[in-house]
Design a protein around this motif. Sequence first.
Motif, PDB file in Angstrom:
ATOM      1  N   LEU A 198      -5.491   8.290  -3.116  1.00 13.68           N
ATOM      2  CA  LEU A 198      -6.458   7.217  -3.312  1.00 13.68           C
ATOM      3  C   LEU A 198      -5.732   5.890  -3.461  1.00 13.68           C
ATOM      4  O   LEU A 198      -4.757   5.779  -4.195  1.00 13.68           O
ATOM      5  CB  LEU A 198      -7.306   7.498  -4.557  1.00 13.68           C
ATOM      6  CG  LEU A 198      -8.086   8.816  -4.541  1.00 13.68           C
ATOM      7  CD1 LEU A 198      -8.742   9.051  -5.884  1.00 13.68           C
ATOM      8  CD2 LEU A 198      -9.138   8.788  -3.441  1.00 13.68           C
ATOM      9  N   GLY A 199      -6.213   4.860  -2.777  1.00 13.50           N
ATOM     10  CA  GLY A 199      -5.604   3.546  -2.872  1.00 13.50           C
ATOM     11  C   GLY A 199      -6.194   2.759  -4.023  1.00 13.50           C
ATOM     12  O   GLY A 199      -7.012   1.849  -3.829  1.00 13.50           O
ATOM     13  N   TYR A 200      -5.796   3.097  -5.239  1.00  9.99           N
ATOM     14  CA  TYR A 200      -6.296   2.400  -6.416  1.00  9.99           C
ATOM     15  C   TYR A 200      -5.301   1.316  -6.814  1.00  9.99           C
ATOM     16  O   TYR A 200      -4.155   1.601  -7.173  1.00  9.99           O
ATOM     17  CB  TYR A 200      -6.500   3.367  -7.575  1.00  9.99           C
ATOM     18  CG  TYR A 200      -7.711   4.279  -7.432  1.00  9.99           C
ATOM     19  CD1 TYR A 200      -8.607   4.147  -6.376  1.00  9.99           C
ATOM     20  CD2 TYR A 200      -7.962   5.275  -8.373  1.00  9.99           C
ATOM     21  CE1 TYR A 200      -9.712   4.976  -6.252  1.00  9.99           C
ATOM     22  CE2 TYR A 200      -9.063   6.112  -8.259  1.00  9.99           C
ATOM     23  CZ  TYR A 200      -9.933   5.956  -7.194  1.00  9.99           C
ATOM     24  OH  TYR A 200     -11.028   6.793  -7.077  1.00  9.99           O
ATOM     25  N   ASP A 255      -9.367   1.492  -0.374  1.00 12.15           N
ATOM     26  CA  ASP A 255      -9.421   2.328   0.822  1.00 12.15           C
ATOM     27  C   ASP A 255     -10.830   2.740   1.240  1.00 12.15           C
ATOM     28  O   ASP A 255     -11.035   3.173   2.373  1.00 12.15           O
ATOM     29  CB  ASP A 255      -8.599   3.606   0.624  1.00 12.15           C
ATOM     30  CG  ASP A 255      -7.111   3.365   0.757  1.00 12.15           C
ATOM     31  OD1 ASP A 255      -6.725   2.268   1.215  1.00 12.15           O
ATOM     32  OD2 ASP A 255      -6.328   4.253   0.385  1.00 12.15           O
ATOM     33  N   SER A 256     -11.792   2.637   0.349  1.00 11.85           N
ATOM     34  CA  SER A 256     -13.109   3.226   0.627  1.00 11.85           C
ATOM     35  C   SER A 256     -14.148   2.233   1.095  1.00 11.85           C
ATOM     36  O   SER A 256     -15.323   2.586   1.231  1.00 11.85           O
ATOM     37  CB  SER A 256     -13.619   3.949  -0.631  1.00 11.85           C
ATOM     38  OG  SER A 256     -12.727   4.984  -0.999  1.00 11.85           O
ATOM     39  N   GLY A 257     -13.754   1.002   1.333  1.00  9.41           N
ATOM     40  CA  GLY A 257     -14.689  -0.014   1.799  1.00  9.41           C
ATOM     41  C   GLY A 257     -14.068  -1.384   1.644  1.00  9.41           C
ATOM     42  O   GLY A 257     -13.114  -1.561   0.888  1.00  9.41           O
ATOM     43  N   GLU A 258     -14.587  -2.371   2.379  1.00  9.94           N
ATOM     44  CA  GLU A 258     -14.046  -3.725   2.302  1.00  9.94           C
ATOM     45  C   GLU A 258     -15.033  -4.657   1.618  1.00  9.94           C
ATOM     46  O   GLU A 258     -16.241  -4.548   1.830  1.00  9.94           O
ATOM     47  CB  GLU A 258     -13.719  -4.240   3.709  1.00  9.94           C
ATOM     48  CG  GLU A 258     -12.552  -3.517   4.351  1.00  9.94           C
ATOM     49  CD  GLU A 258     -12.098  -4.167   5.652  1.00  9.94           C
ATOM     50  OE1 GLU A 258     -12.803  -5.097   6.131  1.00  9.94           O
ATOM     51  OE2 GLU A 258     -11.057  -3.771   6.183  1.00  9.94           O
ATOM     52  N   PRO A 259     -14.550  -5.587   0.788  1.00  8.08           N
ATOM     53  CA  PRO A 259     -13.133  -5.758   0.483  1.00  8.08           C
ATOM     54  C   PRO A 259     -12.571  -4.694  -0.460  1.00  8.08           C
ATOM     55  O   PRO A 259     -11.393  -4.412  -0.437  1.00  8.08           O
ATOM     56  CB  PRO A 259     -13.078  -7.137  -0.159  1.00  8.08           C
ATOM     57  CG  PRO A 259     -14.429  -7.293  -0.794  1.00  8.08           C
ATOM     58  CD  PRO A 259     -15.387  -6.616   0.135  1.00  8.08           C
ATOM     59  N   HIS A 310       0.850  -1.191   0.000  1.00  8.86           N
ATOM     60  CA  HIS A 310       0.000   0.000   0.000  1.00  8.86           C
ATOM     61  C   HIS A 310       0.889   1.246   0.000  1.00  8.86           C
ATOM     62  O   HIS A 310       1.950   1.266   0.653  1.00  8.86           O
ATOM     63  CB  HIS A 310      -0.904  -0.003   1.223  1.00  8.86           C
ATOM     64  CG  HIS A 310      -2.004   0.996   1.163  1.00  8.86           C
ATOM     65  ND1 HIS A 310      -1.805   2.352   1.395  1.00  8.86           N
ATOM     66  CD2 HIS A 310      -3.330   0.855   0.888  1.00  8.86           C
ATOM     67  CE1 HIS A 310      -2.948   2.990   1.272  1.00  8.86           C
ATOM     68  NE2 HIS A 310      -3.891   2.110   0.963  1.00  8.86           N
ATOM     69  N   PRO A 311       0.512   2.307  -0.730  1.00  7.23           N
ATOM     70  CA  PRO A 311       1.316   3.539  -0.717  1.00  7.23           C
ATOM     71  C   PRO A 311       1.573   4.095   0.674  1.00  7.23           C
ATOM     72  O   PRO A 311       2.597   4.741   0.909  1.00  7.23           O
ATOM     73  CB  PRO A 311       0.472   4.505  -1.561  1.00  7.23           C
ATOM     74  CG  PRO A 311      -0.321   3.627  -2.462  1.00  7.23           C
ATOM     75  CD  PRO A 311      -0.628   2.401  -1.659  1.00  7.23           C
TER      76      PRO A 311
END
Length: 506
Positions: A170-172, A207-211, A98-99
Motif C-alpha cells: 500500500l502506498g501510504y 495509490d487508490s485514487g487521485e490525488p 514511492h516504494p
Amino acid sequence: MRTSRRTAGAMSAMVVLVAVRFAAGGGTPLTVELVVQGISDPVFVTHAPGVFDRIFVVEQIGRIRLFNLQTETLTTYLDITDRVGAGGEKGLLGLAFHPDYINNGLLYVNYTRPGASPFDTRISRFAAVGTPATALTASAASELIMMTISQPFSNHNGGWIGFGPNDGALGYLYIATGDGGSGGDPGDRAQDITGQRLGKMLRIDVDSGEPFTMPPTNPFAGVITGDDEIWAYGLRNPFRCAFDSATGDLYIGDVGQNTWEEIDIQPGASTGGENYGWRCMEANHCFVASTGCTCNSALVVDPVHEYSHSGGRNCIIGGEVYRGCALPGLPQGTYFFAENGSEEIWSFRGTGLLEFTDRTAELNPGLMFGISSFGTDAYGEIYICEQGSDRVYRIVSADPPVNDCNENGVEDACDIRDGSEPDANMNGVPDACQCMTPVDGDVNNDGMVDIFDILCVLDGFAGVFTTCPLVDVDLVPCPAHDMAVDIFDILAVLDAFSGSPPCCGA
C-alpha cells in the motif's frame, strides 16, 4: 567508501576522508567523509528504493540535486524554484520516493509557497523522465498537487514526508505538519482534531485514487468529520522524522518552544491516534492549558527522550535508524540525531535508550555547522546535511572493512545487498569466496575424486558433455553456477584431486 566500488581508497575533490578515530562507547570506531559539496542550503538527503548508485539532496530554495556515488557527479534532478517560497523555515522541505519508484518513477515533495494566509504548504507528486533507475531528471511540468494546507504564520511548517515500511504494497504517505507557527500555538491547532491538519502526522493513500484517498484504517476515519487523514496529533514542529526500515517504528524529532526538545517513537505495530501532548506539554513538562489535553494526562504519550535548552541547544534535528551494511560493529537499529544550535550528535537504540552515546567527538569535531538533517542511501548508510558549509557527509568506519573476502575495499554484506556479489545460500558470504569440500570435485558422482573427474571437466572445457552434464562440471562460482566450464572449474577439480578444498575462484 563506496563512491568507486572497485577502487579501494579512491578519492576526489568531492570525497575527502576526515580522519578522526574515536570509538565512543566501544564498537566500531566511526568517522565521517565528505561526499557532496557545491550545493546550496541542503535540508535533506535520501535515496530512491532499489537504486544504489545515487543519492538525492534537497535544497531549500526549491531544487533536488542528484549525486552519482560512482562517478561523483552532481546534477539537477528537479527544479521548482519558480513555485517555492523559501527563506527562514520555508522552502522545499521534504522528499519521498514511492516504494515502487523503480517501476513507476513517482516522487513526492513537501514545500511552501506564497498564499493568502500568508503561506501554504503544498504536497505534490512528480514523475521521473525516462527509465526511473537511471533517470537524470524529473519533470517539473508533471506536478500533481495533492494537498494544500494554509499556514497562518511563516514558521513551524514541519516538512518531513515518508512512506511506511509496515504498510506492505500500500502506498501510504505520512506527512508531518507543524502547529501553524508564531509561538505557543496560539490557535491551539495541534490539539484540534475537528478538521485541522496542523500539528499532526497525516497518513494518505496515494495509490487508490487521485490525488489521494483516505486509508480506512486511519484512527479517525469515519469517526470525526474532516479528520480522516489524521494519524497522530499533538505535535509542535516535527521537522525531521524517520521510519526504522526493519521494525516500522516511527521516530519523531519534535522541535520545542523555549526550554525542551523531544524525541517521540511510535511503535511499528501502532494503529495510530496517539496524542503527543503539545501544547499542554512541552516534552515532559507542563506548558499552557489546551482544550484537547491536560497537564500530565495519562492520555498523552510521553517522549522517549528530552533535553533542555542549555549550552547553546535550541533545536532538535531528528535523525535516522541505522540498518546499513558497511558498519558491522555498529548495532543494527542504532538511531542517530543531532542538535542544530550546539552541533552535538548522539545515538541510542530503541525506546529503552540502549547504548546512549555522545558521538560529537567522532562525527563532528568542528566540521559541521547548522546540521539540518540526516538521511540514508539504498544500502542503509547514514548521511548528514549541514548548511554552514553547504555539504553532505557520510558516517563511515574509521577502520578498513572487517569482512572483505574479495578484497575490493567494500564490506561483503554491501556487495550482496546491491547484487554485485551473489549469495545463493544466503549465509552472508559471497558465493565467489566460499569453499567446497573435496567430495564436491566428484563431478561424475561415483563417490571419489579421481582421474575420471579430471577427464570429465576437461571434456566439458572442450564442450563435450556426454559423460558428465554441464551442471556437474560447472563448479565455480559455487554454489551458484556461471553456466560455463573454464580454467577455474578445472583448477577446482585438481584441488579436490589433491585433497584440498577447491575454493571457488581460486
